[in-house]
Design an enzyme around this catalytic site. Structure first.
Site, PDB file in Angstrom:
ATOM      1  N   ASP A 261       0.880  -1.131  -0.065  1.00  0.00           N
ATOM      2  CA  ASP A 261      -0.021  -0.051  -0.041  1.00  0.00           C
ATOM      3  C   ASP A 261       1.026   1.330   0.085  1.00  0.00           C
ATOM      4  O   ASP A 261       2.029   1.408   0.603  1.00  0.00           O
ATOM      5  CB  ASP A 261      -1.059  -0.073   1.383  1.00  0.00           C
TER       6      ASP A 261
ATOM      7  N   HIS B 256       2.907   3.342  -9.091  1.00  0.00           N
ATOM      8  CA  HIS B 256       2.739   1.651  -9.114  1.00  0.00           C
ATOM      9  C   HIS B 256       3.905   1.133  -9.976  1.00  0.00           C
ATOM     10  O   HIS B 256       4.326   0.092  -9.704  1.00  0.00           O
ATOM     11  CB  HIS B 256       1.559   1.635 -10.084  1.00  0.00           C
TER      12      HIS B 256
ATOM     13  N   LEU C 178      11.053 -20.486  -4.505  1.00  0.00           N
ATOM     14  CA  LEU C 178       9.745 -19.521  -4.017  1.00  0.00           C
ATOM     15  C   LEU C 178       8.478 -19.644  -4.808  1.00  0.00           C
ATOM     16  O   LEU C 178       8.449 -19.737  -6.098  1.00  0.00           O
ATOM     17  CB  LEU C 178      10.123 -18.155  -4.053  1.00  0.00           C
TER      18      LEU C 178
HETATM   19  C1  FPP Z   1      -1.730   0.159  -3.444  1.00  0.00           C
HETATM   20  O1  FPP Z   1      -1.315   1.472  -3.457  1.00  0.00           O
HETATM   21  C2  FPP Z   1      -1.270  -0.684  -4.621  1.00  0.00           C
HETATM   22  C3  FPP Z   1      -1.973  -1.020  -5.505  1.00  0.00           C
HETATM   23  C4  FPP Z   1      -3.455  -1.075  -5.556  1.00  0.00           C
HETATM   24  C5  FPP Z   1      -1.516  -1.933  -6.771  1.00  0.00           C
HETATM   25  C6  FPP Z   1      -0.253  -2.553  -6.154  1.00  0.00           C
HETATM   26  C7  FPP Z   1       0.478  -2.962  -7.851  1.00  0.00           C
HETATM   27  C8  FPP Z   1       1.788  -2.962  -7.912  1.00  0.00           C
HETATM   28  C9  FPP Z   1       2.648  -2.574  -6.807  1.00  0.00           C
HETATM   29  C10 FPP Z   1       2.216  -2.981  -9.061  1.00  0.00           C
HETATM   30  C11 FPP Z   1       2.273  -4.106  -9.810  1.00  0.00           C
HETATM   31  C12 FPP Z   1       2.227  -5.496  -9.119  1.00  0.00           C
HETATM   32  C13 FPP Z   1       2.846  -6.658  -9.606  1.00  0.00           C
HETATM   33  C14 FPP Z   1       2.942  -7.813  -8.684  1.00  0.00           C
HETATM   34  C15 FPP Z   1       3.556  -6.793 -10.867  1.00  0.00           C
HETATM   35  P1  FPP Z   1      -2.356   2.492  -3.510  1.00  0.00           P
HETATM   36  O2  FPP Z   1      -2.619   2.903  -4.815  1.00  0.00           O
HETATM   37  O3  FPP Z   1      -3.471   2.270  -2.788  1.00  0.00           O
HETATM   38  O4  FPP Z   1      -1.692   3.854  -2.469  1.00  0.00           O
HETATM   39  P2  FPP Z   1      -2.366   4.935  -1.872  1.00  0.00           P
HETATM   40  O5  FPP Z   1      -3.079   3.999  -0.509  1.00  0.00           O
HETATM   41  O6  FPP Z   1      -1.408   5.754  -1.238  1.00  0.00           O
HETATM   42  O7  FPP Z   1      -3.496   5.671  -2.629  1.00  0.00           O
END
Ligand code: FPP
Length: 252
Positions: A20, A37, A131
């Site tokens: 997050d 992201h 893994l």
């Molecule tokens: C949460 O941050 C993150 C996500 C909803 C997406 C996670 C995706 C990635 C790290 C990239 C792709 C992953 C892989 C496995 C290739 P948020 O957007 O909710 O952040 P915020 O809470 O600050 O708004």
């Protein structure tokens, strides 16, 4: 932090992570959320490589929740494209590292191209025995548990099981994680202290670790620190401390 402080004998087998804070990390830098992201992918790469290196057997990453479909379309599309591009780019590296990919969640809800790329990567890595990297995509624990209940109810209606035989073990067999042990450690980044519909059944006895660090800044050192913190905890599973460590409590 070096690897030495970690006790190999008490490493968690399975670590689950709520990644997050990508959006906030990007905003703090005057960038748009997608940039966060993209940087988050670098953390994924690093955490996967460290996990494999130190001998973690299962790593589950919450990459896209059922609720994430409600985000603006542009962000959802960008995340799906990022997933496809990342998997395409990383599959050789996953094989080099002996990592086996799995996906849990509502696979059919993903865009066609995303389903294809994921399936291809799952097939291309299915001989690996290092893994196990489990991506939770279009996943939510309530969705998973309702599906499990429907499937058990159907078996009962068909006379295949007696409702009195429904047990923890049987319920487990109907979850998408039936082939994996429950996580011993669940990490959430970005300072939010909630579980957000992630592995609600499987986390019943997991140690929870919350850090204020946003996901794009969660790298090798932070990951090892979380594991070291886990190793300092006493896991009692409802028992007393004396039952767990009798020698420490014996009269001197
Ligand atoms: C949460 O941050 C993150 C996500 C909803 C997406 C996670 C995706 C990635 C790290 C990239 C792709 C992953 C892989 C496995 C290739 P948020 O957007 O909710 O952040 P915020 O809470 O600050 O708004």
């Amino acid at each position: 932090m070096q690897l030495e402080p970690l006790d190999k004998a008490t490493l968690p087998k399975h670590i689950a992570i709520i990644m997050d804070g990508n959006g906030r990390w990007a905003k703090e830098r005057g960038q748009d959320r997608i940039y966060g992201h993209h940087e988050g992918v670098l953390s994924v790469r690093e955490v996967v490589s460290v996990a494999g290196e130190i001998g973690i057997e299962y790593l589950t990453l919450y990459a896209f929740s059922t609720e994430n479909w409600n985000r603006p379309k542009a962000e959802v599309d960008a995340l799906m494209e990022l997933l496809v591009a990342t998997i395409r780019q990383e599959v050789d590296e996953l094989n080099r590292r002996n990592v086996r990919l799995h996906v849990i969640g509502d696979f059919a809800a993903l865009p066609q191209l995303c389903q294809q790329e994921m399936q291809e990567a799952i097939d291309l890595t299915n001989k690996n025995n290092g893994l196990n990297l489990i991506l939770a995509l279009s996943y939510s624990a309530k969705w998973e548990m309702i599906n499990a209940i429907k499937s058990i109810a159907q078996q009962a209606l068909d006379g295949k099981i007696n409702p009195n035989e429904i047990s923890d073990e049987l319920f487990h067999q109907h979850l998408c994680t039936h082939q994996f042990p429950d996580p011993e450690l669940m990490i959430r980044t970005s300072g939010e202290c909630r579980i957000s519909n992630f592995l609600l059944y499987q986390l019943a006895y997991s140690e929870l670790y919350f850090t204020p660090i946003h996901w794009p800044d969660f790298r090798r050192e932070q990951f090892l620190h979380a594991i070291a913190n886990y190793q300092q905890r006493e896991r009692r599973f409802g028992k007393t401390s004396e039952q767990i460590q009798p020698s420490e409590h014996a009269p001197k």
